[in-house]
Design an enzyme around this catalytic site. Structure first.
Site, PDB file in Angstrom:
ATOM      1  N   LYS A   1     -11.876  30.534   7.549  1.00 49.38           N
ATOM      2  CA  LYS A   1     -11.407  30.616   8.677  1.00 49.38           C
ATOM      3  C   LYS A   1     -11.416  32.160   9.458  1.00 49.38           C
ATOM      4  O   LYS A   1     -11.420  33.134   8.395  1.00 49.38           O
ATOM      5  CB  LYS A   1     -10.283  30.165   8.860  1.00 49.38           C
ATOM      6  CG  LYS A   1     -10.287  28.524   8.858  1.00 49.38           C
ATOM      7  CD  LYS A   1      -8.738  27.712   8.982  1.00 49.38           C
ATOM      8  CE  LYS A   1      -8.997  26.268   8.689  1.00 49.38           C
ATOM      9  NZ  LYS A   1      -7.693  25.561   9.033  1.00 49.38           N
TER      10      LYS A   1
ATOM     11  N   TYR B   1     -11.888  19.966  16.447  1.00 50.49           N
ATOM     12  CA  TYR B   1     -10.581  19.441  16.008  1.00 50.49           C
ATOM     13  C   TYR B   1      -9.964  18.448  17.176  1.00 50.49           C
ATOM     14  O   TYR B   1      -8.771  18.159  17.351  1.00 50.49           O
ATOM     15  CB  TYR B   1      -9.721  20.852  16.001  1.00 50.49           C
ATOM     16  CG  TYR B   1      -9.763  21.701  14.904  1.00 50.49           C
ATOM     17  CD1 TYR B   1      -9.294  21.175  13.544  1.00 50.49           C
ATOM     18  CD2 TYR B   1     -10.210  22.757  14.995  1.00 50.49           C
ATOM     19  CE1 TYR B   1      -9.246  21.827  12.436  1.00 50.49           C
ATOM     20  CE2 TYR B   1     -10.471  23.597  13.845  1.00 50.49           C
ATOM     21  CZ  TYR B   1     -10.147  23.182  12.592  1.00 50.49           C
ATOM     22  OH  TYR B   1     -10.087  23.878  11.366  1.00 50.49           O
TER      23      TYR B   1
ATOM     24  N   PHE C   1       0.256  22.099  18.385  1.00 49.09           N
ATOM     25  CA  PHE C   1      -0.298  23.219  17.814  1.00 49.09           C
ATOM     26  C   PHE C   1      -1.846  23.369  18.399  1.00 49.09           C
ATOM     27  O   PHE C   1      -2.366  24.271  17.911  1.00 49.09           O
ATOM     28  CB  PHE C   1      -0.257  23.550  16.378  1.00 49.09           C
ATOM     29  CG  PHE C   1      -1.013  22.551  15.573  1.00 49.09           C
ATOM     30  CD1 PHE C   1      -2.356  22.255  15.356  1.00 49.09           C
ATOM     31  CD2 PHE C   1      -0.109  21.369  15.059  1.00 49.09           C
ATOM     32  CE1 PHE C   1      -2.691  21.247  14.569  1.00 49.09           C
ATOM     33  CE2 PHE C   1      -0.505  20.289  14.448  1.00 49.09           C
ATOM     34  CZ  PHE C   1      -2.000  20.200  14.262  1.00 49.09           C
TER      35      PHE C   1
ATOM     36  N   ARG D   1     -10.226  19.863  -1.635  1.00 49.02           N
ATOM     37  CA  ARG D   1      -8.723  19.860  -1.052  1.00 49.02           C
ATOM     38  C   ARG D   1      -7.682  20.411  -2.257  1.00 49.02           C
ATOM     39  O   ARG D   1      -6.874  21.138  -1.806  1.00 49.02           O
ATOM     40  CB  ARG D   1      -8.270  18.516  -0.637  1.00 49.02           C
ATOM     41  CG  ARG D   1      -9.223  17.682   0.579  1.00 49.02           C
ATOM     42  CD  ARG D   1      -8.966  18.406   1.846  1.00 49.02           C
ATOM     43  NE  ARG D   1      -7.439  18.579   2.203  1.00 49.02           N
ATOM     44  CZ  ARG D   1      -7.172  18.513   3.611  1.00 49.02           C
ATOM     45  NH1 ARG D   1      -8.070  18.806   4.667  1.00 49.02           N
ATOM     46  NH2 ARG D   1      -5.807  18.584   3.900  1.00 49.02           N
TER      47      ARG D   1
ATOM     48  N   THR E   1      -1.707  22.226   3.285  1.00 50.36           N
ATOM     49  CA  THR E   1      -2.089  22.943   4.634  1.00 50.36           C
ATOM     50  C   THR E   1      -0.975  24.176   4.752  1.00 50.36           C
ATOM     51  O   THR E   1      -1.424  25.329   5.577  1.00 50.36           O
ATOM     52  CB  THR E   1      -1.579  21.895   5.758  1.00 50.36           C
ATOM     53  OG1 THR E   1      -2.557  20.646   5.563  1.00 50.36           O
ATOM     54  CG2 THR E   1      -2.134  22.596   6.829  1.00 50.36           C
TER      55      THR E   1
ATOM     56  N   ARG F   1      -5.427  28.627  -0.490  1.00 52.14           N
ATOM     57  CA  ARG F   1      -4.507  29.012   0.619  1.00 52.14           C
ATOM     58  C   ARG F   1      -3.235  29.627  -0.066  1.00 52.14           C
ATOM     59  O   ARG F   1      -2.689  30.707   0.688  1.00 52.14           O
ATOM     60  CB  ARG F   1      -3.914  27.760   1.093  1.00 52.14           C
ATOM     61  CG  ARG F   1      -5.108  27.207   2.094  1.00 52.14           C
ATOM     62  CD  ARG F   1      -4.969  25.768   2.666  1.00 52.14           C
ATOM     63  NE  ARG F   1      -5.367  25.439   3.767  1.00 52.14           N
ATOM     64  CZ  ARG F   1      -5.833  24.386   4.281  1.00 52.14           C
ATOM     65  NH1 ARG F   1      -5.250  23.205   3.733  1.00 52.14           N
ATOM     66  NH2 ARG F   1      -6.467  23.936   5.255  1.00 52.14           N
TER      67      ARG F   1
ATOM     68  N   ASN G   1      -4.201  29.492   7.807  1.00 50.67           N
ATOM     69  CA  ASN G   1      -4.397  29.361   6.565  1.00 50.67           C
ATOM     70  C   ASN G   1      -5.921  29.353   5.718  1.00 50.67           C
ATOM     71  O   ASN G   1      -5.976  28.608   4.715  1.00 50.67           O
ATOM     72  CB  ASN G   1      -3.828  27.695   6.306  1.00 50.67           C
ATOM     73  CG  ASN G   1      -4.539  26.799   7.155  1.00 50.67           C
ATOM     74  OD1 ASN G   1      -5.621  26.937   7.641  1.00 50.67           O
ATOM     75  ND2 ASN G   1      -4.021  25.649   7.179  1.00 50.67           N
TER      76      ASN G   1
ATOM     77  N   HIS H   1     -10.861  25.696   5.742  1.00 50.33           N
ATOM     78  CA  HIS H   1     -10.887  24.434   6.093  1.00 50.33           C
ATOM     79  C   HIS H   1     -11.338  23.667   5.088  1.00 50.33           C
ATOM     80  O   HIS H   1     -12.477  24.143   4.199  1.00 50.33           O
ATOM     81  CB  HIS H   1     -11.560  24.127   7.325  1.00 50.33           C
ATOM     82  CG  HIS H   1     -11.981  22.749   7.847  1.00 50.33           C
ATOM     83  ND1 HIS H   1     -11.102  22.115   8.146  1.00 50.33           N
ATOM     84  CD2 HIS H   1     -12.998  21.989   7.232  1.00 50.33           C
ATOM     85  CE1 HIS H   1     -11.622  20.633   8.431  1.00 50.33           C
ATOM     86  NE2 HIS H   1     -12.926  20.677   7.865  1.00 50.33           N
TER      87      HIS H   1
ATOM     88  N   GLU I   1     -18.822  16.690  10.161  1.00 46.91           N
ATOM     89  CA  GLU I   1     -18.448  18.252  10.114  1.00 46.91           C
ATOM     90  C   GLU I   1     -19.858  19.060   9.915  1.00 46.91           C
ATOM     91  O   GLU I   1     -20.023  20.039  10.345  1.00 46.91           O
ATOM     92  CB  GLU I   1     -17.348  18.818   9.540  1.00 46.91           C
ATOM     93  CG  GLU I   1     -15.878  17.935   9.960  1.00 46.91           C
ATOM     94  CD  GLU I   1     -14.684  18.152   9.180  1.00 46.91           C
ATOM     95  OE1 GLU I   1     -13.589  17.732   9.609  1.00 46.91           O
ATOM     96  OE2 GLU I   1     -14.750  18.765   8.148  1.00 46.91           O
TER      97      GLU I   1
HETATM   98  N1  UDP Z   1      -2.103  23.490  11.909  1.00 45.70           N
HETATM   99  C1  UDP Z   1      -1.306  23.961  12.616  1.00 45.70           C
HETATM  100  N2  UDP Z   1      -0.125  23.626  12.546  1.00 45.70           N
HETATM  101  C2  UDP Z   1       0.516  22.482  11.902  1.00 45.70           C
HETATM  102  C3  UDP Z   1      -0.608  21.910  11.228  1.00 45.70           C
HETATM  103  C4  UDP Z   1      -2.021  22.504  11.221  1.00 45.70           C
HETATM  104  O1  UDP Z   1      -1.371  25.254  13.212  1.00 45.70           O
HETATM  105  O2  UDP Z   1       1.568  21.992  11.714  1.00 45.70           O
HETATM  106  C5  UDP Z   1      -3.540  23.968  11.953  1.00 45.70           C
HETATM  107  C6  UDP Z   1      -3.952  24.551  10.457  1.00 45.70           C
HETATM  108  O3  UDP Z   1      -4.871  25.449  10.737  1.00 45.70           O
HETATM  109  C7  UDP Z   1      -4.651  23.570   9.963  1.00 45.70           C
HETATM  110  C8  UDP Z   1      -5.395  22.598  11.134  1.00 45.70           C
HETATM  111  O4  UDP Z   1      -4.475  22.995  12.027  1.00 45.70           O
HETATM  112  O5  UDP Z   1      -5.502  23.853   8.892  1.00 45.70           O
HETATM  113  C9  UDP Z   1      -5.530  21.276  10.940  1.00 45.70           C
HETATM  114  O6  UDP Z   1      -4.568  20.527  10.565  1.00 45.70           O
HETATM  115  P1  UDP Z   1      -4.749  19.560   9.361  1.00 45.70           P
HETATM  116  O7  UDP Z   1      -3.197  18.668   9.520  1.00 45.70           O
HETATM  117  O8  UDP Z   1      -5.663  18.665   9.498  1.00 45.70           O
HETATM  118  O9  UDP Z   1      -4.589  20.329   7.954  1.00 45.70           O
HETATM  119  P2  UDP Z   1      -5.744  20.730   6.910  1.00 45.70           P
HETATM  120  O10 UDP Z   1      -6.593  19.367   6.687  1.00 45.70           O
HETATM  121  O11 UDP Z   1      -6.664  21.683   7.416  1.00 45.70           O
HETATM  122  O12 UDP Z   1      -5.086  20.954   5.692  1.00 45.70           O
HETATM  123 MG    MG Z   2      -7.614  18.170   8.353  1.00 50.80          MG
END
Ligand code: UDP
Ligand code: MG
Length: 139
Positions: free
Chosen positions: A11, A51, A59, A87, A93, A104, A114, A117, A128
């Site tokens: 990112k 997204y 957010f 993952r 996250t 992370r 974070n 992705h 994707e």
């Molecule tokens: N995100 C955020 N606030 C939150 C949760 C997610 O800004 O409370 C952002 C963060 O960059 C995250 C992305 O939105 O990676 C997608 O969220 P997701 O829940 O899919 O998390 P991921 O799959 O990336 O762990």
């Molecule tokens: Mg996700």
């Protein structure tokens, strides 16, 4: 796309901080083969589409701003059990909850910024990957 593939983005925060090399080293050292990769930048429309599943979340606006503010490294990765293993490699996250040694934990600043992705399912990995790459860019 085969189900042993996942999709990742390094990112904008990770690119800005100069962490491309270190993160790619961790990814390849963990047994992932790079199938496709490029430095690119998402438009606002791109990020809103990528997204879209989060569009009702509070957010969403900040997420689109963040993901479009600079270049990213997009990549398709191959390994047995790719989605789940990637993952695990990236961690939770929220970096505060991420396990020691995860990408992370090492490189993310916050739950929003974070660093990386990782697709959450084989189906989304295919969607994707196809969002960012044409077939002739995949090896
Ligand atoms: N995100 C955020 N606030 C939150 C949760 C997610 O800004 O409370 C952002 C963060 O960059 C995250 C992305 O939105 O990676 C997608 O969220 P997701 O829940 O899919 O998390 P991921 O799959 O990336 O762990
Ligand atoms: Mg996700």
């Amino acid at each position: 796309m085969a189900t042993n593939r996942t999709f990742t983005m390094l990112k904008p925060d990770a690119v800005e901080k100069g962490h491309i090399g270190a993160i790619l080293e961790k990814i390849t050292a963990s047994g992932f083969r790079i199938v496709a990769m490029k430095l690119t930048q998402m438009t606002t429309a791109d990020a809103q589409e990528f997204y879209a599943i989060h569009k009702e979340r509070p957010f969403f606006g900040e997420l689109v701003e963040y993901m479009t503010r600079g270049p990213i490294v997009a990549a398709i990765l191959e390994k047995d059990n790719a989605v789940e293993d990637f993952r695990t490699l990236i961690g939770a996250t929220n970096p505060a909850d991420a396990a020691e040694g995860t990408i992370r934990k090492l490189y993310a600043a916050s739950i929003g910024e974070n660093a990386v992705h990782g697709s959450d399912s084989d189906e989304n990995a295919a969607i994707e990957g196809a969002f960012h790459f044409a077939g002739r860019e995949m090896f």
